[in-house]
Design a protein around this motif. Structure first.
Motif, short mmCIF file in Angstrom:
data_model
loop_
_atom_site.label_atom_id
_atom_site.label_comp_id
_atom_site.label_asym_id
_atom_site.label_seq_id
_atom_site.Cartn_x
_atom_site.Cartn_y
_atom_site.Cartn_z
N SER A 1 35.97 43.37 52.38
CA SER A 1 36.45 42.03 52.16
C SER A 1 36.61 41.88 51.05
N LEU A 2 36.27 42.47 49.92
CA LEU A 2 36.90 42.25 48.80
C LEU A 2 38.14 42.91 48.46
N ALA A 3 38.40 44.07 49.14
CA ALA A 3 39.93 44.62 49.05
C ALA A 3 40.81 43.45 49.89
N ASP A 4 40.43 43.03 50.86
CA ASP A 4 41.09 42.07 51.55
C ASP A 4 41.37 40.77 50.73
N GLY A 5 40.38 40.22 50.14
CA GLY A 5 40.55 39.00 49.26
C GLY A 5 41.66 39.47 48.16
N ALA B 1 31.21 40.23 43.96
CA ALA B 1 32.59 40.00 43.74
C ALA B 1 33.21 39.58 45.14
N ALA B 2 32.89 40.25 46.22
CA ALA B 2 33.38 39.70 47.57
C ALA B 2 33.24 38.19 47.68
N LEU B 3 32.01 37.72 47.53
CA LEU B 3 31.62 36.10 47.63
C LEU B 3 32.73 35.29 46.85
N LEU B 4 32.65 35.82 45.43
CA LEU B 4 33.65 35.11 44.73
C LEU B 4 35.06 35.05 45.52
N VAL B 5 35.94 36.10 45.53
CA VAL B 5 37.08 36.42 45.78
C VAL B 5 37.20 35.64 47.20
N GLU B 6 36.53 35.78 48.16
CA GLU B 6 36.75 35.11 49.22
C GLU B 6 36.37 33.54 49.31
N SER B 7 35.86 32.99 48.38
CA SER B 7 35.77 31.58 48.04
C SER B 7 37.02 30.99 47.47
N LEU B 8 37.94 32.04 46.98
CA LEU B 8 39.09 31.03 46.27
C LEU B 8 39.95 30.63 47.25
N THR C 1 29.72 56.37 43.45
CA THR C 1 30.61 56.86 44.38
C THR C 1 31.11 55.43 45.13
N THR C 2 32.37 55.03 45.30
CA THR C 2 32.65 53.75 45.84
C THR C 2 34.08 53.90 46.84
N ARG C 3 34.16 53.14 47.59
CA ARG C 3 35.48 53.44 48.61
C ARG C 3 36.46 52.14 48.18
N LEU C 4 36.27 51.20 47.08
CA LEU C 4 37.01 50.31 46.70
C LEU C 4 38.54 50.84 46.29
N PRO C 5 38.55 51.93 45.61
CA PRO C 5 39.95 52.42 45.29
C PRO C 5 40.80 52.84 46.32
N VAL C 6 40.06 53.53 47.24
CA VAL C 6 40.92 53.73 48.36
C VAL C 6 41.32 52.53 49.39
N LEU C 7 40.40 51.56 49.37
CA LEU C 7 40.68 50.24 50.09
C LEU C 7 41.88 49.56 49.47
N LEU C 8 41.81 49.67 48.13
CA LEU C 8 42.83 48.91 47.32
C LEU C 8 44.07 49.45 47.54
N ARG C 9 44.23 51.01 47.83
CA ARG C 9 45.58 51.53 47.80
C ARG C 9 46.23 51.12 48.99
N THR C 10 45.28 50.94 50.01
CA THR C 10 45.73 50.78 51.69
C THR C 10 46.26 49.16 51.65
N GLN C 11 45.86 48.31 50.76
CA GLN C 11 45.80 46.88 51.01
C GLN C 11 47.05 46.33 49.92
N THR C 12 47.07 47.10 48.81
CA THR C 12 48.14 46.51 47.94
C THR C 12 49.44 47.47 47.77
N PRO C 13 50.62 46.95 47.42
CA PRO C 13 51.48 47.78 46.98
C PRO C 13 51.45 48.75 45.80
N THR C 14 52.25 49.82 45.56
CA THR C 14 52.10 50.59 44.72
C THR C 14 53.14 49.88 43.61
N PRO C 15 52.39 49.69 42.23
CA PRO C 15 53.29 48.96 41.03
C PRO C 15 54.41 49.85 40.99
N GLY C 16 55.54 48.96 40.73
CA GLY C 16 56.83 49.84 40.60
C GLY C 16 57.50 50.62 41.76
#
Length: 826
Positions: free
Chosen positions: A395-399, A550-557, A811-826
């Motif tokens: 949910s955080l990565a999506d938001g 963090a997920a609750l905050l982002v999803e509430s925006l 150990t977290t999965r957020l970095p992997v999820l962020l790479r699949t959800q957002t474009p690579t800078p540049g």
């Protein structure tokens, strides 16, 4: 720079490390502090090895250590006299994130950053009173947001169709289970079985919003009111089962809350479900199961394997992990006496009590070609985690992707934003320009850098944006509110105000606590769709955000809103699982603005050096830093009381009420319990007629795990213990006092994060050196605004911790999820 100042005068054996009396007027040659006098790496003072209480000479030295000090070097702490009890005292302990987490540190299956726990506090079944009923404080805290998590779960379920891939699983969970089995059996390489494309995600522009929360459901501390507890008949039935198994009946409420209706039958059929109660350990659940099952109880029982697997994942979450690598989990299961660890994990996944994932170790590596006859494998790691944290990270990565990919609302023209940036100074102008252009911005810096988000908030509100800030603690909220007031009056050039006076300011500024913002007790409220009624949210103390918050905050925006996450990346990470801010900084998926505004003075120089692994000497002509060496924990307590009650008020004019003691753990001879008992006896003696508390006592109130509100006792009545926390009245029910209220003259660093005080006494006893790390020292020393006294019994462990012990990985999965959800800078 050397971390040890040269000794100016030797101390004769038997003086217990006391500094000699100065030979001249203040600042004259020959004058020393306790820290400098004993900084020769032990010297002759360490040879005495005295074990009794400090003598008269030591008393006088402690009383005058601040009043008569000249320049003090923090490096002197590295050479304090030797500790008499040393590490063998074994009572240090470490603090659990926001409270007592049983053995979440010692038994943590992975090497995550150790939360501070009570070394002597087992919440075990055999401890007297350890099984007292605890209302579910976390559920009370998150009552306003539980509905959102349920909707998130439904949302994830909509992404996939049932797949007949197992008797008890469907869809992705079944496929992943089959994949893990195929990999472990050697039937297929990991790259091959996980090569199927992911199901399409629901567009990020359609976030799930929580329903607006009624103001009547929350208290003044921003905590949601109690939700309905288990039915009395359910609790009575569970009590009977507990009695049969020899467990305390007081655990019944917690068991009933965890297992729900029919908890007695579920507990009878699976006694290891007792591990769902916080603080219960596997060996205690084993004893309970033996009493209930008799000869049927066996170490290889499938029920035991599942329960211990879930328990280990919960313990990993307490240590900060959102998931565990499969080898780490199976190794921890083997240590807990589970004969077939792989089968236990597979059974847990099959029963949907945990989820399994695979992540590419090298995201830049190309996918293997379909016609590759060699069967080249793409390196992956297999992770197992609990559903609640998996959903939160997704949910955080999506938001975050929604914020990055959406176009911010056109509030103010480009020319207006540029004029606002041009009127700011330095990196504050960079921050304003970055926010004008994007939906997500990261801001890093120390205490002095708070002036930059304050300038941003003022500029945004001047452009007509509904802009708000959120902090980790009420003290931080009022401190930043005072800074906003100064900014509006053109006073941003001054120093950031201390918390000692900040809470006296009116609450009319656009700043709230994160908990109050989510619950609806503070902030702008929510619109008809359940989103925050704002255009810009600046979250300070962002390193304290766990994945669920963090997920609750982002999803509430709302769509088109801007989010700024700011904070000091060198402080201790969040009490809950995840490392959201650090993961985002490492991912580099959005603009990052690093403040160039250094923290001023000797304290700023000292803390900045610690942040890069150097314990430097600093010139402190205004007694900003004083080192007080001690040999044992008893002397550490004695010196601490003298500093708080006498030396600091007399020499610096800082009253005892504005001086905070910080120590590594709750347990031990110089932990928070021992220090608070000694400080209470000196500063506010009394019989403790209100559950161990008296009016005027300083307390630390934890409304939920991971949150601490410093406050004072006002009184007590039939409703409970009456407190005031940062100016807000709080009533703690009688049954919750023992679990959620501690005396607060002394705190741990995790409890103190997000706050600052005019004076801080950091106590480093020799029996707590294992808890020291660079983030701990940085956080503890950085809580001081004007003065820092270091009661030093850790000897060389202090500079070693600063130089060699960084934050333990999580150990977290957020970095992997962020790479699949957002474009690579540049």
């Amino acid at each position: 720079m050397s971390t040890e100042p040269e000794p100016t005068e030797k101390t004769e054996p038997g003086t217990r490390g006391a500094a000699p009396e100065p030979e001249g007027p203040e600042g004259a040659p020959g004058e020393t502090t306790d820290g400098v006098a004993a900084s020769a790496g032990g010297g002759e003072a360490g040879a005495a090895g005295a074990t009794g209480g400090p003598g008269d000479g030591a008393d006088a030295s402690a009383r005058d250590s601040v009043a008569e000090s000249g320049d003090a070097g923090a490096g002197g702490s590295a050479g304090a006299g030797e500790s008499a009890d040393g590490a063998s005292a074994g009572g240090g302990g470490t603090e659990a994130a926001g409270g007592e987490a049983g053995e979440g540190v010692s038994d943590g299956p992975a090497g995550g950053e150790e939360p501070e726990t009570d070394a002597g506090d087992s919440a075990g079944l055999d401890a007297d009173g350890a099984g007292k009923a605890q209302p579910s404080e976390a559920e009370a805290e998150l009552a306003a947001q539980r509905l959102e998590r349920e909707r998130i779960a439904r949302r994830k379920a909509e992404k996939q169709q049932p797949v007949d891939s197992g008797a008890k699983l469907s869809g992705k969970a079944a496929d992943l289970l089959a994949a893990v089995r195929a990999v472990e059996s050697g039937a297929k390489p990991a790259a091959a079985v996980f090569s199927e494309p992911e199901p399409p995600r629901r567009p990020a522009q359609e976030p799930v919003r929580p329903r607006p929360v009624s103001a009547q459901a929350t208290g003044a501390d921003g905590v949601a009111g109690p939700v309905g507890g288990p039915a009395p008949e359910t609790v009575e039935a569970v009590q009977r089962v507990l009695a049969e198994g020899g467990a305390p009946k007081a655990l019944a409420s917690q068991v009933a809350a965890a297992l729900g209706e029919g908890a007695d039958e579920e507990l009878r059929s699976d006694p290891w479900q007792l591990l769902r109660v916080t603080g219960v350990r596997p060996e205690q659940a084993d004893g309970f199961a033996r009493e209930l099952l008799g000869a049927e109880c066996a170490p290889d029982d499938e029920r035991r394997g599942r329960a211990v697997t879930v328990w280990l994942l919960e313990q990993a979450a307490l240590a900060g992990h959102t998931a565990l690598e499969m080898p780490a989990l199976t190794a921890a299961l083997a240590q807990r006496g589970v004969p077939d660890a792989d089968a236990a994990v597979q059974s847990t996944i099959a029963e949907a009590e945990a989820l399994v994932f695979q992540d590419a170790l090298d995201p830049t590596a190309p996918e293997p070609a379909e016609d590759d006859e060699e069967g080249a494998e793409r390196p992956v790691r297999i992770l197992v985690g609990l559903e609640r944290y998996a959903l939160a990270e997704e949910s955080l990565a999506d938001g975050l992707a929604r914020l990055i990919n959406s176009v911010p609302k056109e509030d103010g023209s480009a020319e207006d934003w540029e004029r606002a940036a041009a009127s700011a100074k330095g990196s504050a102008a960079e921050l304003i320009r970055a926010v004008a252009a994007g939906g997500l911005v990261l801001h890093t810096g120390g205490q002095a850098s708070l002036t930059e988000p304050a300038a941003l908030l003022t500029a945004a509100r001047g452009l007509g944006l509904r802009a708000w800030a959120a902090t980790h603690s009420p003290l931080g909220r009022d401190r930043f509110g005072t800074l906003l007031q100064a900014d509006r009056q053109g006073g941003t050039a001054g120093s950031v105000p201390s918390d000692g006076a900040a809470h006296e300011q009116p609450r009319t500024r656009p700043v709230a606590t994160v908990a109050g913002l989510l619950s609806g007790a503070e902030g702008p409220g929510r619109d008809g769709d359940g989103a925050f009624d704002l255009d810009l949210l600046v979250v300070l103390d962002a390193p304290q955000l766990d994945v669920e918050t963090a997920a609750l905050l982002v999803e509430s925006l709302p769509d088109g809103a801007r989010l700024v996450l700011g904070g000091d990346p060198a402080v201790l990470w969040s009490a809950g699982p995840g490392r959201v801010f650090a993961d985002l900084l490492a991912a580099r998926i959005c603009p990052q603005v690093a403040s160039r505004r250094p923290d001023p003075g000797p304290l700023g120089e000292l803390v900045s050096g610690i942040g890069i692994g150097e314990l430097n000497q600093v010139e402190a002509p205004g007694k900003e830093v004083v080192i007080v060496p001690v040999r044992d924990a008893g002397e550490a307590v004695h010196r601490t009381v003298q500093l708080v009650a006498d030396s600091v008020p007399r020499a610096l004019g800082v009253p005892a009420e504005e001086t905070q003691v910080i120590t590594p753990g709750h347990g031990g001879a110089a932990g928070t319990r021992a220090l608070n008992a000694a400080l209470k006896e000196r500063l506010n003696p009394g019989p403790g007629r209100f559950g161990g508390f008296d009016p005027g006592d300083r307390v630390a109130y934890s409304p939920a795990p991971g949150r601490t509100l410093p406050g004072h006792v006002v009184g007590a009545d039939a409703d409970g213990l009456q407190l005031t926390c940062a100016g807000d009245p709080v009533v703690v029910p009688k049954e919750r006092v023992e679990q959620s209220v501690r005396h607060g003259w002394a705190l741990t660093a995790h409890q103190a994060v997000g706050c600052r005080w005019p004076a801080v006494v950091a106590v480093l006893p020799g029996d707590a050196t294992q808890a020291l790390s660079r983030p701990w020292v940085y956080t503890a020393f950085g809580r001081a605004d004007r003065h820092l006294s270091v009661v030093q019994g850790a000897e060389q462990a202090l500079p070693r911790a600063v130089a060699e012990i960084p934050a333990k990985p999580r150990t977290t999965r957020l970095p992997v999820l962020l790479r699949t959800q957002t474009p690579t800078p540049g």
